[in-house]
Motif scaffolding. Structure first.
Motif, mmCIF file in Angstrom:
data_model
loop_
_atom_site.group_PDB
_atom_site.id
_atom_site.type_symbol
_atom_site.label_atom_id
_atom_site.label_comp_id
_atom_site.label_asym_id
_atom_site.label_seq_id
_atom_site.Cartn_x
_atom_site.Cartn_y
_atom_site.Cartn_z
ATOM 1 N N GLU A 40 -8.354 -12.313 -3.392
ATOM 2 C CA GLU A 40 -9.264 -11.342 -2.775
ATOM 3 C C GLU A 40 -8.809 -11.008 -1.361
ATOM 4 O O GLU A 40 -8.826 -9.843 -0.952
ATOM 5 N N ILE A 43 -5.799 -8.726 -1.573
ATOM 6 C CA ILE A 43 -6.192 -7.357 -1.931
ATOM 7 C C ILE A 43 -6.780 -6.645 -0.720
ATOM 8 O O ILE A 43 -6.451 -5.485 -0.453
ATOM 9 N N ASP A 44 -7.639 -7.334 0.029
ATOM 10 C CA ASP A 44 -8.221 -6.735 1.237
ATOM 11 C C ASP A 44 -7.132 -6.330 2.224
ATOM 12 O O ASP A 44 -7.173 -5.241 2.798
ATOM 13 N N MET A 46 -3.977 -5.670 1.574
ATOM 14 C CA MET A 46 -3.203 -4.553 1.036
ATOM 15 C C MET A 46 -3.973 -3.240 1.155
ATOM 16 O O MET A 46 -3.389 -2.196 1.467
ATOM 17 N N GLU A 47 -5.286 -3.281 0.929
ATOM 18 C CA GLU A 47 -6.093 -2.071 1.074
ATOM 19 C C GLU A 47 -6.093 -1.589 2.518
ATOM 20 O O GLU A 47 -6.034 -0.387 2.775
ATOM 21 N N GLN A 48 -6.149 -2.513 3.458
ATOM 22 C CA GLN A 48 -6.096 -2.138 4.872
ATOM 23 C C GLN A 48 -4.752 -1.503 5.217
ATOM 24 O O GLN A 48 -4.694 -0.530 5.968
ATOM 25 N N GLN A 49 -3.671 -2.047 4.684
ATOM 26 C CA GLN A 49 -2.347 -1.482 4.945
ATOM 27 C C GLN A 49 -2.242 -0.068 4.391
ATOM 28 O O GLN A 49 -1.655 0.813 5.021
ATOM 29 N N VAL A 50 -2.811 0.160 3.225
ATOM 30 C CA VAL A 50 -2.765 1.489 2.618
ATOM 31 C C VAL A 50 -3.556 2.477 3.473
ATOM 32 O O VAL A 50 -3.137 3.615 3.675
ATOM 33 N N ARG A 51 -4.684 2.031 3.987
ATOM 34 C CA ARG A 51 -5.542 2.921 4.778
ATOM 35 C C ARG A 51 -4.935 3.276 6.133
ATOM 36 O O ARG A 51 -5.329 4.260 6.747
ATOM 37 N N ASN A 54 -3.636 6.761 6.062
ATOM 38 C CA ASN A 54 -4.528 7.823 5.604
ATOM 39 C C ASN A 54 -4.922 8.752 6.744
ATOM 40 O O ASN A 54 -5.017 8.345 7.899
#
Length: 83
Positions: A40, A43-44, A46-51, A54
């Motif tokens: 978890e 995943i958090d 990785m989601e922050q890196q993707v954002r 943006n």
């Protein structure tokens, strides 16, 4: 008598094998919450890196069948930013 001893020995071996399997399963189950928490967190992260890459455009009405690339190129030309 010999058959009886062999039977009991076989039963004991089967019992030992089942016990060993259950102990191994128990150890794996104890590791699951730690692994889940680690996944978890990953995943958090990785989601922050993707954002981080943006771009959010506000106050621009959304239209059906809009071409996002064309919209971005239009915005780029308005603000005089090369694309």
């Amino acid at each position: 008598m010999h058959d009886s001893v062999n039977y009991m020995s076989d039963r004991q071996d089967a019992f030992d094998a089942r016990l060993k399997t259950m102990e191994e399963d128990s150890l794996r189950r104890k590791e699951v919450p730690t692994q889940l928490s680690m996944l978890e967190s990953k995943i958090d992260m990785m989601e922050q890196q993707v954002r981080q890459s943006n771009i959010e455009i506000v106050n621009l009405p959304e239209r059906r069948d809009e071409n996002l690339i064309a919209v971005l190129q239009n915005i780029g030309s308005i603000i005089k930013h090369p694309y």
